[in-house]
Design a protein around this motif. Structure first.
Motif, PDB file in Angstrom:
ATOM      1  N   LYS A  60       0.831  -1.202   0.000  1.00 59.24           N
ATOM      2  CA  LYS A  60       0.000   0.000   0.000  1.00 59.24           C
ATOM      3  C   LYS A  60       0.863   1.248   0.000  1.00 59.24           C
ATOM      4  N   SER A  61       1.961   1.243   0.755  1.00 60.43           N
ATOM      5  CA  SER A  61       2.868   2.391   0.766  1.00 60.43           C
ATOM      6  C   SER A  61       3.494   2.599  -0.607  1.00 60.43           C
ATOM      7  N   GLU A  68       2.260   1.644  -3.465  1.00 59.57           N
ATOM      8  CA  GLU A  68       1.208   2.096  -4.380  1.00 59.57           C
ATOM      9  C   GLU A  68       0.920   3.584  -4.198  1.00 59.57           C
ATOM     10  N   PHE A  69       0.922   4.060  -2.947  1.00 58.08           N
ATOM     11  CA  PHE A  69       0.683   5.473  -2.667  1.00 58.08           C
ATOM     12  C   PHE A  69       1.790   6.338  -3.265  1.00 58.08           C
ATOM     13  N   GLY A 109       3.808   5.544  -5.705  1.00 63.52           N
ATOM     14  CA  GLY A 109       3.703   5.448  -7.164  1.00 63.52           C
ATOM     15  C   GLY A 109       2.602   6.337  -7.716  1.00 63.52           C
ATOM     16  N   SER A 110       1.474   6.414  -7.003  1.00 64.94           N
ATOM     17  CA  SER A 110       0.378   7.282  -7.448  1.00 64.94           C
ATOM     18  C   SER A 110       0.788   8.747  -7.391  1.00 64.94           C
ATOM     19  N   LEU A 111       1.502   9.135  -6.339  1.00 59.81           N
ATOM     20  CA  LEU A 111       1.967  10.521  -6.244  1.00 59.81           C
ATOM     21  C   LEU A 111       2.907  10.865  -7.391  1.00 59.81           C
ATOM     22  N   GLU A 135       3.052   9.383 -10.294  1.00 61.00           N
ATOM     23  CA  GLU A 135       2.298   9.341 -11.552  1.00 61.00           C
ATOM     24  C   GLU A 135       1.462  10.599 -11.745  1.00 61.00           C
ATOM     25  N   LEU A 136       0.880  11.129 -10.658  1.00 56.36           N
ATOM     26  CA  LEU A 136       0.025  12.308 -10.780  1.00 56.36           C
ATOM     27  C   LEU A 136       0.818  13.607 -10.872  1.00 56.36           C
TER      28      LEU A 136
END
Length: 94
Positions: A32-33, A35-36, A38-40, A42-43
């Motif tokens: 989960k960490s 993924e978080f 990676g999302s930051l 990516e955005l």
């Protein structure tokens, strides 16, 4: 039966009973960490790279002329006149 095989089976049983839940929770938390983060990236990565590019003197990636140009129009003030103030009587509104 070999005592080493019995010890191996005993440790395997202990792992599946006690440690399996803790290991699963730790792996899920780390995923989960990741993924978080990676999302930051990516955005906000492309936006930050474009900002650094523009600050360095380059052109923005997306050329939206209507956003870059500010034009005055007659309807900038939707109320038509400034709000009423205290007037000439010298009153101060607090």
């Amino acid at each position: 039966m070999n005592s080493f095989l019995a010890l191996q089976e005993q440790e395997l049983t202990a792992f599946t009973e006690a440690r399996q839940v803790r290991v699963r929770q730790r792996v899920e938390r780390e995923l989960k960490s990741a993924e978080f983060i990676g999302s930051l990236i990516e955005l906000f990565g492309p936006v930050m790279a474009d900002t650094v590019n523009v600050l360095g003197g380059g052109d923005p990636l997306v050329q939206d002329e209507t956003y870059l140009l500010l034009q005055e129009s007659e309807d900038d003030d939707p109320y038509g006149s400034p709000p009423p103030g205290p007037g000439d009587s010298g009153q101060i509104i607090r």
